[in-house]
Design a protein around this motif. Structure first.
Motif, short mmCIF file in Angstrom:
data_model
loop_
_atom_site.label_atom_id
_atom_site.label_comp_id
_atom_site.label_asym_id
_atom_site.label_seq_id
_atom_site.Cartn_x
_atom_site.Cartn_y
_atom_site.Cartn_z
N LEU A 25 28.93 -11.80 -12.47
CA LEU A 25 27.89 -11.70 -11.46
C LEU A 25 28.55 -11.43 -10.10
CD1 LEU A 25 24.77 -12.30 -11.67
CD2 LEU A 25 25.29 -14.36 -10.41
N LEU A 26 29.57 -12.22 -9.81
CA LEU A 26 30.24 -12.07 -8.53
C LEU A 26 30.83 -10.67 -8.38
CD1 LEU A 26 32.17 -15.32 -7.70
CD2 LEU A 26 30.48 -14.12 -6.34
N ASN A 27 31.58 -10.25 -9.46
CA ASN A 27 32.22 -8.95 -9.39
C ASN A 27 31.21 -7.84 -9.18
OD1 ASN A 27 34.64 -10.09 -9.76
ND2 ASN A 27 34.72 -9.74 -11.97
N SER A 28 30.17 -7.88 -10.04
CA SER A 28 29.23 -6.78 -10.04
C SER A 28 28.33 -6.86 -8.81
CB SER A 28 28.42 -6.83 -11.33
OG SER A 28 27.13 -6.42 -11.10
N VAL A 29 27.91 -8.08 -8.50
CA VAL A 29 26.90 -8.24 -7.48
C VAL A 29 27.49 -8.12 -6.08
CG1 VAL A 29 25.34 -9.90 -6.45
CG2 VAL A 29 25.31 -9.52 -8.89
N SER A 30 28.72 -8.61 -5.92
CA SER A 30 29.26 -8.59 -4.56
C SER A 30 29.32 -7.15 -4.04
CB SER A 30 30.63 -9.26 -4.53
OG SER A 30 31.52 -8.48 -5.27
N HIS A 31 29.70 -6.24 -4.96
CA HIS A 31 29.74 -4.84 -4.56
C HIS A 31 28.34 -4.33 -4.24
CE1 HIS A 31 29.47 -0.51 -5.72
NE2 HIS A 31 30.39 -0.46 -4.76
N GLU A 32 27.42 -4.66 -5.15
CA GLU A 32 26.05 -4.17 -5.00
C GLU A 32 25.36 -4.74 -3.77
OE1 GLU A 32 23.96 -1.90 -6.54
OE2 GLU A 32 25.99 -1.27 -7.00
N LEU A 33 25.73 -5.95 -3.42
CA LEU A 33 25.11 -6.57 -2.24
C LEU A 33 25.70 -6.00 -0.97
CD1 LEU A 33 24.89 -10.37 -3.10
CD2 LEU A 33 23.01 -8.93 -2.38
N ARG A 34 27.02 -5.79 -1.01
CA ARG A 34 27.70 -5.41 0.22
C ARG A 34 27.33 -4.00 0.66
NH1 ARG A 34 32.62 -8.31 -1.25
NH2 ARG A 34 32.44 -10.31 -0.19
N THR A 35 27.14 -3.11 -0.35
CA THR A 35 26.89 -1.72 0.00
C THR A 35 25.66 -1.57 0.90
OG1 THR A 35 27.85 -1.19 -2.11
CG2 THR A 35 26.77 0.61 -0.94
N PRO A 36 24.48 -2.03 0.48
CA PRO A 36 23.32 -1.86 1.37
C PRO A 36 23.47 -2.63 2.68
CG PRO A 36 22.73 -3.14 -0.58
CD PRO A 36 24.11 -2.64 -0.80
N ILE A 37 24.15 -3.78 2.62
CA ILE A 37 24.32 -4.54 3.87
C ILE A 37 25.18 -3.73 4.83
CG2 ILE A 37 25.39 -6.59 4.88
CD1 ILE A 37 24.52 -8.09 2.35
N ALA A 38 26.24 -3.11 4.27
CA ALA A 38 27.12 -2.30 5.11
C ALA A 38 26.32 -1.16 5.74
CB ALA A 38 28.26 -1.74 4.27
N ILE A 39 25.48 -0.53 4.91
CA ILE A 39 24.69 0.59 5.43
C ILE A 39 23.77 0.11 6.55
CG2 ILE A 39 22.87 2.24 4.86
CD1 ILE A 39 24.12 2.32 2.01
N ILE A 40 23.08 -1.01 6.29
CA ILE A 40 22.13 -1.51 7.29
C ILE A 40 22.84 -1.85 8.59
CG2 ILE A 40 20.57 -3.41 7.88
CD1 ILE A 40 19.79 -3.46 4.89
N SER A 41 23.93 -2.60 8.47
CA SER A 41 24.57 -3.04 9.71
C SER A 41 25.18 -1.84 10.45
CB SER A 41 25.62 -4.11 9.42
OG SER A 41 26.68 -3.55 8.73
N ASN A 42 25.74 -0.91 9.66
CA ASN A 42 26.34 0.26 10.28
C ASN A 42 25.28 1.12 11.00
OD1 ASN A 42 27.22 3.16 10.26
ND2 ASN A 42 29.14 2.13 9.71
N ALA A 43 24.20 1.42 10.27
CA ALA A 43 23.17 2.30 10.83
C ALA A 43 22.49 1.65 12.03
CB ALA A 43 22.15 2.65 9.75
N SER A 44 22.23 0.35 11.90
CA SER A 44 21.52 -0.32 13.01
C SER A 44 22.43 -0.42 14.22
CB SER A 44 21.03 -1.70 12.58
OG SER A 44 22.09 -2.45 12.07
N ASP A 86 15.06 -12.43 -11.28
CA ASP A 86 14.48 -12.35 -12.62
C ASP A 86 15.44 -12.89 -13.66
OD1 ASP A 86 12.11 -11.32 -11.84
OD2 ASP A 86 12.63 -9.22 -12.19
N ILE A 87 16.70 -12.46 -13.56
CA ILE A 87 17.66 -12.90 -14.59
C ILE A 87 17.88 -14.40 -14.48
CG2 ILE A 87 19.97 -12.68 -13.53
CD1 ILE A 87 19.09 -10.98 -16.76
N THR A 88 17.87 -14.90 -13.27
CA THR A 88 18.05 -16.34 -13.10
C THR A 88 16.87 -17.11 -13.70
OG1 THR A 88 18.99 -15.74 -10.99
CG2 THR A 88 18.72 -18.07 -11.40
N ARG A 89 15.68 -16.57 -13.45
CA ARG A 89 14.50 -17.22 -14.02
C ARG A 89 14.56 -17.20 -15.53
NH1 ARG A 89 8.83 -15.65 -12.81
NH2 ARG A 89 9.61 -13.54 -13.11
N LEU A 90 15.01 -16.07 -16.08
CA LEU A 90 15.11 -15.98 -17.53
C LEU A 90 16.16 -16.94 -18.06
CD1 LEU A 90 14.88 -12.12 -17.96
CD2 LEU A 90 13.41 -13.77 -19.10
#
Lengths: 904, 228
Positions: free
Chosen positions: A670-689, A727-731
């Motif tokens: 989760l950490l490996n896969s998610v950290s990348h997936e989380l960081r990308t949009p955050i990077a975009i948002i912070s950069n663009a803003s 969702d996956i956590t709920r499951l």
């Protein structure tokens, strides 16, 4: 190196074990004297003072000075654990406070008079058992003992002095003890006695004059000296053996003594112990269960004989067999026994001769390489030799009545036959009697059989043998006939009763085996500890007709024993404390044991190689004592239960560990896969803003628009990711509980398409929903999300401008929902793993966690549906959801009146 | 127009203030349920935006207290996956809900719809949305000026939607009002009649634009101003 000099590895191992055990256990030092008055207590106190002076933590557990001044002076200043006072029938007695000493836990405790019998109601009946517990707790003990109280010597003392010794200490207590002999020449002792320096108690005073004769004292002194010397010999041999010093090796002898319910067995056991001591040999006490039923008195004596043998250090074996000689030799050969000890029979019996010699004779003939000792067994209590009729197994009154009635009816029948056949019916009638005896034989024991035989012979003689109505026999033939009656009846009786005994034994064995089998089978079926305990309580309750409680230590906290809530036996506080003792010491306690025998229940520890798992408490419902067989069966049960419980606990622990490992693995992925997936949009948002922030207020509206669009898209992506994670956590946590309702499929498709409008904006979406689809039972929200995930996936993994089709139809009682794309399809080796958590098709574009399809699968499966994926023959992938079609409830249709102008 | 925002997140409050003031509202804020209730009593807002996840008390409790004395339109802010909360809020008298994350346009539309309902609707005997026209007095339903015949139940259902146009209606609420309390659980009736209504009144029944499904909650009749 010759074999003779090589230390026996077993013996070495035993020596090492012994040393290790001794490290944990306390040391016992016995101040041994030949009689009261030699100064044992004085010597013990002196030694204790020396220990105290060298900094040892010494405590008096129990010391009796009998008011002697010099002894008192020595005891003074030694710390003392206050005695416990016990009220016994109105008399206040004081005993050592065992728990007090255990709680105080000194390095060394002084406990006088090892052979002392505790007041009724104490934890152990005997003081040496208290001492054992102290030793087990790692406390060293100094104690005193007179030689006449040593188990294997008590009888010799009785023989030469005539005094019966009631209080004895088993030799096994002394095995690991250090013995210090306190010696005083008899003359001096008698002098001290004369000066009144020896306290003997009031009652003993009278007997004392008789006992303290120089002759007796010399014999006692010799006994004590020899015991001490033998002990030194033993220690030396052990030392030599452990250090591999060539010396007097163990002889390699193994002794076997046959034990029976006979009162003679006890002294045979003692004799064997002495021999074993001298030979440095291990010894076995064997009881052969011949299948006879034992009376309660015999049962008790057998138990006590075996207990004595065990106390004396024997390994006790019980075996079953028809023939005592055969059984003994079988055990002897299995156990590599070199010498067998049996009692000398009082006299030869006719029956033994008929059987081909006495048991002893056969034993000697068939023993081969094994030596046989035939020992004159001294009776420890006067016994009458049992007469033949006493040995006949007890037959119930019912059996006697059966025999009497049978013979009565036969006689009546014979009268009828006599009347019908007329004259000379004597021989025919005799055959009818024999027939009746034959018929009776399988149903009754020897006693009733004998009665029936005698009665038929006499009745035949009296009523049918001329001259009638007399017991007179006037021909040799008739005499022979009369005699044959007895012989036939006896043989029949003997044969059938043996057969019956065999059957009974067989049946008992079978019952035992069946009970054990049932237990094993039911235990094997138990899925968790609670279920296993349920089985244990039911089975033990059924088989041993007892109320049962199971106590297991709590997994957290102090490890206190907690009774399993569905036991059939409610334990009082006192009983629970007995169970606690059994658990801590891993030894049986309570009823019929040496520890707290006044308890209601028998508390047995569940011991495995890894330790004590818990305690099972049994209270027989009818209050009867268990037979030896039952006790053995119970032991087998407990071993089985302990094993299964141990295994179950291990497997549950293992399961837990696996679960933890799995969740750790999941967390890592989760950490490996998610950290990348989380960081990308955050990077975009912070950069663009940040860029937006830096732009001059009115500058470059096109750039502004691009930047805000990027921010918006990144946030949508973030939202999708968070949604999947939730969702996956709920499951995972089992919180998804579908709310099943009848739903409209076309509505579902529309809502899902609408929700993925943005993602599908660059694809051509086509829907194909069959007409007249019935309502389908589903959780609309979960299905919408599942479908939405499929659509988003289809959009993400296919080139823009391609078609995405959604179709719905009914097929074979199922709703088939399919999402078809026209992309590159799914690599065939990825197909089987497609729905796995975190699985991503190798080489798939960036973005995505591999959770989407796994969520789809689980959402659909919680609603009783199935998901499958395949590549279409042309191109592209097809993912299909199937849900069972139910029978939707009827909705009454209305006619369609025009509404206009109508009023209600 | 006065709007009261009850939310513990300062960033969200700031954003809402910005957007609402842009739309012409005068905005008051409260970071907790207690303060929210106090503000509501003092400021007499025209609309309340209430977050269901508050630190001091349940958002639903705040709503319940508020409803004890006020009919002010309330829009609840909530997260996905909490359909039960949404339904509970609607049943307790919330006028609508918005799921986080939401767009400003969506929120403003909901605010307008909610406020419309509290206005007296004396003139609203004729309802129009897109091509649909419903004359509640004459009981005439037309689509693109062509009369549509409805059954009694269909009409009752339509009338209920029209009376609450723009507002989300829970299944339970619809069933109770149109079919009666005994039908509350029998949602298949609703499904069947919704598909009848869409069949008869929507331009493309497969892509409904008037009768919108709110997954897990119920339905909403959209008010479209343009007659396109």
């Amino acid at each position: 190196m010759s074999d003779d000099h090589r230390p026996n590895p077993d013996a070495l191992l035993a020596a090492i074990h012994k040393e290790e055990a001794a490290k944990r256990r306390g040391r016992l030092k016995v101040f041994l004297g030949m009689s009261p008055g030699v100064g044992k207590t004085y010597a013990m106190l002196e030694a204790a003072r020396r220990e105290l002076a060298s900094g040892c933590d010494v405590v008096i557990g129990y010391v009796e000075t009998h008011g002697r001044k010099d002894t008192d002076a020595l005891a003074e200043g030694l710390p003392q654990v206050p005695r416990r006072s016990v009220d016994y029938r109105g008399v206040a007695l004081t005993e050592m406070d065992l728990d007090g000493v255990l709680a105080r836990h000194p390095q060394l405790a002084l406990v006088d008079e090892l052979a002392h019998t505790n007041a009724a109601g104490s934890r152990h009946p005997k003081r040496y058992q208290d001492v054992r517990e102290l030793l087990d707790a790692g406390i060293d003990v100094f104690t005193t003992l007179n030689v006449q109280h040593v188990g294997s010597r008590a009888e010799i003392v009785r023989e030469f002095s005539g005094a019966t010794i009631q209080e004895t200490v088993p030799d096994s207590v002394l095995d690991d003890a250090e013995i210090e002999l306190v010696d005083l020449p008899p003359g001096e002792l008698i002098k001290r006695l004369g000066e009144g320096k020896v306290y003997l108690g009031d009652r003993a005073q009278a007997a004392a004059n008789n006992f303290f004769r120089v002759g007796n004292l010399n014999a006692l002194r010799e006994l004590a000296l020899r015991l001490a010397a033998e002990h030194v010999g033993q220690d030396l041999r052990q030392f030599l053996s452990a250090r591999q010093i060539a010396g007097p090796w163990k002889t390699g002898q193994r002794l076997l003594v046959a034990i029976s319910p006979s009162p003679l067995s006890e002294s045979m056991a003692r004799w064997t112990r002495r021999l074993a001591d001298n030979l440095q040999a291990p010894w076995l006490a064997v009881y052969v269960d011949l299948g006879h039923t034992l009376s309660d008195a015999e049962q008790t004596r057998l138990q006590s004989n075996l207990a004595i043998a065990r106390e004396l250090g024997a390994e006790v074996i019980t075996t079953a067999g028809q023939d005592i000689v055969e059984a003994l030799l079988r055990v002897a050969r299995q156990q590599n026994v070199t010498q067998i000890i049996v009692g000398k029979p009082a006299g030869q019996r006719l029956l033994d001769r008929l059987r081909g010699g006495s048991a002893l004779g056969r034993l000697i003939r068939e023993s081969g390489g094994i030596d046989v000792h035939c020992v004159r067994a001294e009776a420890t209590e006067p016994t009458r030799p049992r007469r033949f009729w006493q040995r006949v197994p007890h037959s119930s009154q019912k059996q006697y009545a059966t025999a009497a009635i049978t013979i009565g009816l036969t006689t009546a029948l014979n009268f009828a036959l006599g009347n019908w056949a007329g004259h000379d019916t004597a021989y025919m009638v005799s055959l009818v009697y024999l027939l009746a005896l034959l018929g009776l034989a399988p149903f009754v024991g020897r006693g009733p059989m004998l009665l029936a035989a005698a009665a038929s012979a006499l009745l035949w003689d009296f009523f049918f043998l001329p001259p009638l109505y007399t017991f007179y026999i006037n021909s040799v033939q008739d005499g022979l006939m009369f005699g044959m009656f007895f012989v036939v009846a006896l043989v029949l009786g003997q044969l059938t009763s043996r057969l019956r005994a065999q059957q009974v034994a067989e049946r008992e064995r079978e019952e035992r085996a069946t009970a054990l089998y049932l237990l094993t089978r039911e235990l094997a079926e138990g899925k968790d500890i609670a279920e296993l305990l349920g089985v244990v309580i039911r089975q033990l309750g059924d088989v041993f007709k007892s109320d049962v409680a199971v106590l297991l230590p709590e997994t957290e906290g102090e490890g206190e024993l907690i009774p399993y809530p569905f036991g059939t036996l409610d334990l009082s506080e006192k009983e629970a404390s007995v169970a606690g003792w059994a658990f801590r010491n891993a030894k049986p306690a309570g009823r019929t044991t040496d520890t707290l025998p006044s308890s209601e229940a028998l508390h047995l520890p569940l011991v495995t190689p890894t330790g004590c798992l818990g305690v099972i408490a049994l209270r027989p419902r009818d209050g009867r004592q268990m037979s030896l067989q039952q006790r053995n069966l119970l032991d087998s049960f407990l071993r089985q239960i302990a094993l299964v419980l141990d295994r179950q606990q291990l497997s549950e622990a293992d399961q837990q560990a696996k679960l933890v490992a799995e969740s750790e693995r999941l967390g890592e992925t989760l950490l490996n896969s998610v950290s990348h997936e989380l960081r990308t949009p955050i990077a975009i948002i912070s950069n663009a803003s940040a860029s937006l922030n830096d732009l001059p207020t009115e500058a470059e509206p096109a750039l502004r628009r691009t930047l805000t669009k990027e921010i918006h898209e990144a946030s949508l992506r973030l939202n999708r990711l968070v949604r999947n994670l939730l969702d996956i956590t709920r499951l995972e946590s089992g919180h998804v509980k579908p709310k099943m309702e009848w739903c409209d499929v076309s509505d579902l498709v529309h809502v899902a398409l609408k929700a993925s409008e943005k993602e599908l904006a660059r694809h051509n979406v086509r829907t194909n929903i069959a007409d007249k689809l019935p309502l389908v039972k589903m959780d609309f929200v979960l299905m919408e999300q599942a479908l939405n995930n499929l659509l988003v996936n289809a959009a993400a993994y296919t080139p823009p401008g391609t078609d995405v089709e959604v179709s719905a139809r009914a097929e074979n009682g199922e709703l088939v929902l399919a999402v078809v794309d026209h992309g590159p399809g799914i690599p065939s080796d990825s197909l089987p793993r497609l729905f796995e958590k975190f699985y991503r098709v190798p080489g798939s574009p960036a973005g995505g966690t591999g959770l989407g399809l796994s969520i789809v699968k689980q959402f659909v499966e919680t609603q009783g549906g199935k998901v499958s994926a395949r590549n279409r023959s042309g191109s592209g992938a097809e993912i299909t959801i199937r849900l069972p079609l139910g029978e939707p409830p009827k909705v009454e249709t209305e006619s369609e009146p025009a509404l206009a102008g109508r009023t209600e | 127009m006065i709007a009261l925002v009850i939310d513990d997140e300062i960033q969200l409050r700031r954003l809402l203030r910005l957007n609402l003031e842009g739309a012409g509202y005068k905005v008051f804020e409260a970071p907790s349920g207690q303060e929210g209730l106090a503000e509501a009593a003092q400021r007499r807002p025209d609309v309340v935006i209430l977050d269901l996840g508050l630190p001091d008390m349940e958002g639903l409790t705040v709503l319940k207290r508020l409803r004890e004395w006020s009919r002010v339109p309330v829009i609840v802010l909530t997260v996905r996956d909490r359909e039960a909360d949404k339904i509970a809020a609607l049943d307790l008298g919330a006028d609508d809900y918005v799921t986080k994350p939401f767009s400003t346009g969506e929120l403003l539309a909901r605010l307008r719809a909610a406020q419309r309902h509290t206005q007296p609707t004396a003139e609203a005997s004729v309802f129009r949305s897109g091509n649909l026209e419903v004359d509640l007095i004459k009981r005439v339903v037309t689509v693109k000026n062509a009369e549509v015949k409805l059954t009694a139940t269909e009409y009752a259902l339509l009338r209920f939607f029209v009376q609450h146009a723009g507002k989300v209606l829970t299944q339970k609420h619809i069933m109770r009002e149109v079919w009666g309390p005994n039908y509350e659980g029998q949602t298949h009736y609703l499904r069947v009649y919704m598909s009848h209504l869409r069949e008869k009144l929507e331009a493309d029944p497969a892509k409904p634009e008037l009768f919108i499904t709110e997954p897990g909650i119920g339905y909403r009749l959209v008010v479209k101003s343009d007659g396109g």
